[in-house]
Design an enzyme around this catalytic site. Structure first.
Site, PDB file in Angstrom:
ATOM      1  N   CYS A 117      24.566  41.760  17.064  1.00 52.99           N
ATOM      2  CA  CYS A 117      24.082  41.017  18.236  1.00 52.99           C
ATOM      3  C   CYS A 117      23.655  39.601  17.850  1.00 52.99           C
ATOM      4  O   CYS A 117      23.057  39.385  16.794  1.00 52.99           O
ATOM      5  CB  CYS A 117      22.866  41.728  18.840  1.00 52.99           C
ATOM      6  N   ARG A 122      19.529  35.547  11.717  1.00 54.02           N
ATOM      7  CA  ARG A 122      19.694  36.821  11.007  1.00 54.02           C
ATOM      8  C   ARG A 122      20.236  36.654   9.581  1.00 54.02           C
ATOM      9  O   ARG A 122      21.319  37.138   9.247  1.00 54.02           O
ATOM     10  CB  ARG A 122      20.578  37.776  11.823  1.00 54.02           C
ATOM     11  N   ARG A 397      27.429  50.021  22.615  1.00 52.76           N
ATOM     12  CA  ARG A 397      27.244  50.047  21.157  1.00 52.76           C
ATOM     13  C   ARG A 397      26.054  50.921  20.778  1.00 52.76           C
ATOM     14  O   ARG A 397      26.012  51.464  19.679  1.00 52.76           O
ATOM     15  CB  ARG A 397      27.000  48.622  20.629  1.00 52.76           C
TER      16      ARG A 397
HETATM   17  C1  UD1 Z   1      17.259  45.949  12.270  1.00 57.05           C
HETATM   18  C2  UD1 Z   1      17.775  46.729  13.446  1.00 57.05           C
HETATM   19  C3  UD1 Z   1      17.462  46.000  14.736  1.00 57.05           C
HETATM   20  C4  UD1 Z   1      15.981  45.696  14.829  1.00 57.05           C
HETATM   21  C5  UD1 Z   1      15.475  45.025  13.557  1.00 57.05           C
HETATM   22  C6  UD1 Z   1      13.966  44.858  13.553  1.00 57.05           C
HETATM   23  C7  UD1 Z   1      19.701  47.893  12.588  1.00 57.05           C
HETATM   24  C8  UD1 Z   1      21.166  47.980  12.516  1.00 57.05           C
HETATM   25  N1  UD1 Z   1      19.203  46.872  13.296  1.00 57.05           N
HETATM   26  O1  UD1 Z   1      17.938  44.701  12.278  1.00 57.05           O
HETATM   27  O2  UD1 Z   1      17.843  46.831  15.830  1.00 57.05           O
HETATM   28  O3  UD1 Z   1      15.771  44.811  15.912  1.00 57.05           O
HETATM   29  O4  UD1 Z   1      15.856  45.789  12.412  1.00 57.05           O
HETATM   30  O5  UD1 Z   1      13.336  46.093  13.696  1.00 57.05           O
HETATM   31  O6  UD1 Z   1      18.986  48.737  12.067  1.00 57.05           O
HETATM   32  N2  UD1 Z   1      15.276  38.606   7.687  1.00 57.05           N
HETATM   33  C9  UD1 Z   1      15.363  37.592   6.757  1.00 57.05           C
HETATM   34  N3  UD1 Z   1      16.155  37.793   5.644  1.00 57.05           N
HETATM   35  C10 UD1 Z   1      16.836  38.953   5.459  1.00 57.05           C
HETATM   36  C11 UD1 Z   1      16.737  39.979   6.404  1.00 57.05           C
HETATM   37  C12 UD1 Z   1      15.941  39.772   7.520  1.00 57.05           C
HETATM   38  O7  UD1 Z   1      14.751  36.534   6.907  1.00 57.05           O
HETATM   39  O8  UD1 Z   1      17.518  39.071   4.437  1.00 57.05           O
HETATM   40  C13 UD1 Z   1      14.412  38.416   8.871  1.00 57.05           C
HETATM   41  C14 UD1 Z   1      15.193  38.491  10.182  1.00 57.05           C
HETATM   42  O9  UD1 Z   1      15.765  37.269  10.532  1.00 57.05           O
HETATM   43  C15 UD1 Z   1      14.105  38.931  11.131  1.00 57.05           C
HETATM   44  C16 UD1 Z   1      13.231  39.863  10.271  1.00 57.05           C
HETATM   45  O10 UD1 Z   1      13.518  39.509   8.920  1.00 57.05           O
HETATM   46  O11 UD1 Z   1      13.329  37.835  11.513  1.00 57.05           O
HETATM   47  C17 UD1 Z   1      13.489  41.340  10.462  1.00 57.05           C
HETATM   48  O12 UD1 Z   1      14.860  41.609  10.263  1.00 57.05           O
HETATM   49  P1  UD1 Z   1      15.411  43.035   9.856  1.00 57.05           P
HETATM   50  O13 UD1 Z   1      14.307  44.032   9.947  1.00 57.05           O
HETATM   51  O14 UD1 Z   1      16.160  42.927   8.598  1.00 57.05           O
HETATM   52  O15 UD1 Z   1      16.430  43.278  11.034  1.00 57.05           O
HETATM   53  P2  UD1 Z   1      17.906  43.748  10.988  1.00 57.05           P
HETATM   54  O16 UD1 Z   1      18.165  44.608   9.792  1.00 57.05           O
HETATM   55  O17 UD1 Z   1      18.792  42.589  11.258  1.00 57.05           O
END
Ligand code: UD1
Length: 422
Positions: A117, A122, A397
């Site tokens: 999404c 991200r 999805r």
């Molecule tokens: C997962 C979920 C999504 C949910 C989110 C937060 C899946 C497939 N998706 O998404 O539905 O909304 O968790 O609960 O399980 N971030 C960084 N660097 C990184 C990784 C993340 O800065 O390497 C930041 C992201 O931009 C965001 C925060 O950390 O601000 C949380 O992200 P994350 O928990 O990793 O979300 P997703 O894995 O993308």
């Protein structure tokens, strides 16, 4: 070209069964490739992302089949490497788990860059940092991401932000790392715990999942296992909010009430009645609702995936509410669609200021992402008159049989497949 046509204004009443948790299911399906033995996963939701992941495993060489609804068997003995360049991984975000799982088993992965999404930048820098700390070397070019390692060695990894994806990805690879890996500032979400429980059921040694320090003791091999995925916290929350929005009375079955506490607490604060019975909840309207303020936070805070449905609910509650989105910077885009329904919401950066309106106007709206799509369905269920939600593929999805589940609760909702000529 699928649309949902919804005649709003009905109070939702009855029972709804919650499916398995999408976000746990995708991590677990990816995790099956760590083993060359057979895994049977139950309680998987029948949703597009699961079907795409099944296809990904098949393309990698696994024998994979649904033996009955929601039950998938995976035999990973035929997987020879974890390279997939046909673009399938672009269809969903959770394909990033192939990086951890593939690195763990094959010490080498190349895939098309993960999609998902469009709700913000991200980044995956924390995934990369964690897998590099274990010994991985990354290359990103021409839309492909590769990682390889001669060997994986356990170490201490401090995550700069609380991230579900990076926490699980590091766990997946660290299962086979030599010695002990410690993840500090780990995510505590229910699906992190579920992924760890699944890996432990396969013979991994992961301790502390659900706290912010996770320890993984590397093992040399994993075995076969049967595992059942936890219920979907986000789907359950969506139906709880729908009950509030339509002044309904809904029994939500197959839930873990503990996972729903952030939503239960807010709905109670607003005035909703909530009764807990083991693995189900009754959510019922019994008095005028009050506005509340919400800030999305990592678990056990209010989940970002329910920010959009909650914003829709608050837009119908007399008075002023404030919603702060602290996880994803671009998660208010759907409000442009919602404005077509005569809501009074002003967005400034990550803050939405909501003045509740008496009723929503029926309109034709478009899902801009998965959870926004669900939120718009909810808005249409509350609006008087006939509304249409387009771009339903986003919703498919992540929500199993959404129109059937709402229909069983008394909603007037129909799925219509349009042809090019319509
Ligand atoms: C997962 C979920 C999504 C949910 C989110 C937060 C899946 C497939 N998706 O998404 O539905 O909304 O968790 O609960 O399980 N971030 C960084 N660097 C990184 C990784 C993340 O800065 O390497 C930041 C992201 O931009 C965001 C925060 O950390 O601000 C949380 O992200 P994350 O928990 O990793 O979300 P997703 O894995 O993308």
């Amino acid at each position: 070209m699928t649309k949902l046509v919804i005649e709003g204004g009905t109070r939702l009443k009855g029972k709804v069964n919650i499916s398995g948790f999408k976000n746990a299911a995708l991590a677990i399906i990816a995790g099956t490739i760590l083993s060359d033995k057979k895994c049977m996963i139950e309680n998987l939701p029948v949703i597009k992302d699961v079907i795409v992941y099944k296809e990904i495993l098949k393309e990698l060489g696994a024998e994979v089949e649904f033996t009955e609804k929601g039950k998938l068997t995976v035999d990973g003995s035929g997987i020879k490497d974890c390279n997939l360049l046909n673009g399938l991984t672009k269809k969903l975000r959770a394909s990033y788990y192939l990086l951890g799982a593939g690195l763990g088993r094959f010490k080498e992965v190349t895939i098309s860059y993960p999609g998902g999404c469009d709700i913000g930048v991200r980044p995956i820098d924390q995934h990369i940092k964690g897998l590099e700390a274990l010994g991985g070397e990354f290359t990103i070019e021409d839309g492909l991401i590769s990682v390889k390692a001669d060997r994986l060695v356990g170490t201490k990894i401090y995550l700069d932000v609380v991230t579900v994806g990076a926490t699980i990805n590091i766990m997946l690879a660290a299962v086979y790392a030599e010695g002990k890996t410690i993840i500090e500032n780990a995510a505590k979400e229910p699906h992190v715990v579920d992924a760890a429980n699944f890996l432990n059921a396969m013979g991994a040694d992961i301790r502390g999942a659900g706290t912010d320090v996770i320890r993984i003791y590397g093992v040399e091999e994993l075995h076969d296992c049967d595992y059942s995925v936890i219920p979907d916290q986000v789907e359950a929350g969506t139906y709880m909010i729908a009950a509030a929005l339509t002044k309904g009375d809904v029994i939500i079955n197959n839930v873990i009430p503990k996972h729903l506490e952030p939503i239960t607490a807010k709905l109670k604060e607003m005035g909703m009645g909530i009764e807990e019975y083991g693995d189900s909840l009754r959510v019922f309207y019994n008095k005028k609702l009050k506005p509340v303020n919400i800030k999305t936070l990592p678990y056990p805070g209010f989940p970002t995936d329910l920010q959009q449905p909650m914003t829709v609910l608050l837009s119908t509650v007399e008075g002023d509410s404030i919603v702060i989105e602290s996880i994803f910077e671009n998660r208010f885009r759907y409000i442009d669609e919602l404005l077509k329904m005569d809501v009074n919401i002003k967005v400034d950066g990550r803050t939405a200021v909501i003045k509740g309106v008496k009723k929503l106007k029926a309109a034709e709206v478009k899902a801009t992402d998965l959870r926004a799509g669900a939120a718009l369905v909810l808005a249409c269920l509350a609006a008087e008159g006939i509304s249409t939600v387009r771009d339903v593929y986003h919703i498919d999805r992540g929500y199993e049989f959404i129109e059937n589940k709402f229909m069983n609760l008394g909603a007037k909702i129909k799925r219509i497949e349009e042809t090019e000529n319509d």
